[in-house]
Scaffold this active site. Structure first.
Site, PDB file in Angstrom:
ATOM      1  N   HIS A   1      -9.635   2.776  -0.966  1.00 46.49           N
ATOM      2  CA  HIS A   1      -8.228   2.468  -0.749  1.00 46.49           C
ATOM      3  C   HIS A   1      -7.634   1.971  -2.067  1.00 46.49           C
ATOM      4  CE1 HIS A   1      -4.493   1.338   0.764  1.00 46.49           C
ATOM      5  NE2 HIS A   1      -4.808   0.436   1.685  1.00 46.49           N
TER       6      HIS A   1
ATOM      7  N   CYS B   1       0.796  -1.230   0.000  1.00 47.57           N
ATOM      8  CA  CYS B   1       0.000   0.000   0.000  1.00 47.57           C
ATOM      9  C   CYS B   1       0.827   1.277   0.000  1.00 47.57           C
ATOM     10  CB  CYS B   1      -0.934   0.001   1.208  1.00 47.57           C
ATOM     11  SG  CYS B   1      -1.966  -1.480   1.333  1.00 47.57           S
TER      12      CYS B   1
ATOM     13  N   HIS C   1      -2.773   7.825   6.219  1.00 49.19           N
ATOM     14  CA  HIS C   1      -3.031   6.568   5.517  1.00 49.19           C
ATOM     15  C   HIS C   1      -4.488   6.179   5.728  1.00 49.19           C
ATOM     16  CE1 HIS C   1      -2.025   2.896   3.485  1.00 49.19           C
ATOM     17  NE2 HIS C   1      -2.340   2.153   4.530  1.00 49.19           N
TER      18      HIS C   1
END
Length: 343
Positions: free
Chosen positions: A180, A5, A140
């Protein structure tokens, strides 16, 4: 670069390192996340990572998982001096960045807060940025009950005693709006921070209605920005961006708004040099008449005249029918262009 990620932001950090080392003079950091098959959905569902109601509720006590999103992002990076010399549009300055690794944790959904805090502190120290200068953090923020408090507590560990007041720094998660984007998530965050700096506006963090009870907000340096608001600051605005891997590689970056240096106007230029070309004589006369009309429509400073002359001479394709006008001022240039257009 594949660090899960954090891939996109790690790529941007590595690009900055290459630019600083002189390995290149221009870098493109890009990242893509596309959900083309059901396999990834199935795996995340089996791991209990997906939100049951399809909402990413970052920093909310009802946070129950992430929502996947697709993204294609690319940013062009140069050293500031090179971008200025090339006349590029400059949207923001990267004043510091860094990466580190989580080490052993309790699983892919259990981030290491100590590693995050260490990285954030190191990046601030290298950039010589005090926490009090930072007005906005793009986190995040995946929308999990465990991960979000770990991230905020790590930030508070660094900002802590240096915070001017509780809740002085705004934070948001982009994932409530676009999901995401995994490998592209870090660059999505970067673009969000750049837009906030250029627009001087902090966007809302969506779906946060009941703040997480795992975070002591009364003592935190941060406040979830839940409504779009103007970013007011007496000093150059500074934003922070984070992207964390699945208990893997962490990346953090600091950005400052770009303030273009003032250009002193020292009277008009010594002369105007205007070069025009076209594929035929008739087209050339039309271009000359159009240019005369454009000159009449506004006031021209010295810097504008230099830019106009340079663009006409170096930024346009040269055709066989050509005309060059050398004039003393705008009125003289208009007169000569109209004479040339009339033959």
């Amino acid at each position: 670069i594949n660090t899960s990620c954090s891939s996109g932001l790690v790529a941007a950090h590595q690009a900055c390192q290459s630019l600083r080392a002189g390995d290149c003079d221009t870098a493109i950091a890009a990242a893509v996340n596309l959900m083309l098959t059901p396999h990834a959905w199935w795996g995340m569902s089996q791991a209990g990572m997906l939100s049951e109601d399809g909402r990413c509720r970052a920093f909310d006590r009802r946070a129950n998982g992430l929502v996947p999103g697709e993204a294609v992002v690319a940013v062009v990076l140069k050293r500031l001096s090179r971008a200025q010399a090339d006349g590029d549009p400059i949207h923001a300055l990267i004043v510091g960045s860094g990466i580190n690794y989580d080490g052993r944790t309790n699983g892919i959904t259990a981030p290491n807060g100590a590693a995050q805090a260490e990285l954030i502190g190191e990046v601030q120290a290298r950039a010589k940025i005090d926490p009090g200068q930072i007005g906005y953090v793009v986190t995040h923020g995946t929308g999990t009950r465990l991960g979000d408090p770990v991230e905020i507590n790590a930030l508070d560990e660094v900002f802590g005693a240096k915070a001017p007041a509780p809740g002085y720094c705004a934070l948001t998660s982009v994932k409530g709006a676009v999901g995401h984007a995994f490998a592209a998530a870090g660059l999505v965050n970067l673009v969000c921070a750049v837009q906030a700096l250029t627009q001087r506006t902090i966007p809302p963090s969506l779906h946060c209605e009941e703040r997480s009870d795992y975070i002591d907000w009364s003592r935190s340096a941060f406040e979830v920005n839940r409504e779009r608001r103007e970013w007011v600051s007496a000093t150059p605005r500074v934003a922070a961006v984070s992207a964390f891997g699945m208990s893997g590689t962490n990346a953090h970056m600091l950005l400052r708004e770009y303030e273009a240096p003032a250009v002193a106007e020292e009277g008009g230029p010594a002369y105007w040099l205007l070069a025009v070309s076209a594929k035929s004589g008739e087209a050339l006369r039309e271009r000359l008449a159009d240019l005369a009309t454009a000159l009449r429509g506004r006031a021209w400073g010295a810097a504008d005249v230099r830019s106009l002359g340079y663009t006409l001479l170096c930024g346009r394709q040269a055709f066989s029918h050509r005309c060059v006008v050398v004039a003393q001022d705008a009125d003289d240039a208009i007169r000569l262009l109209e004479c040339a257009a009339a033959g």
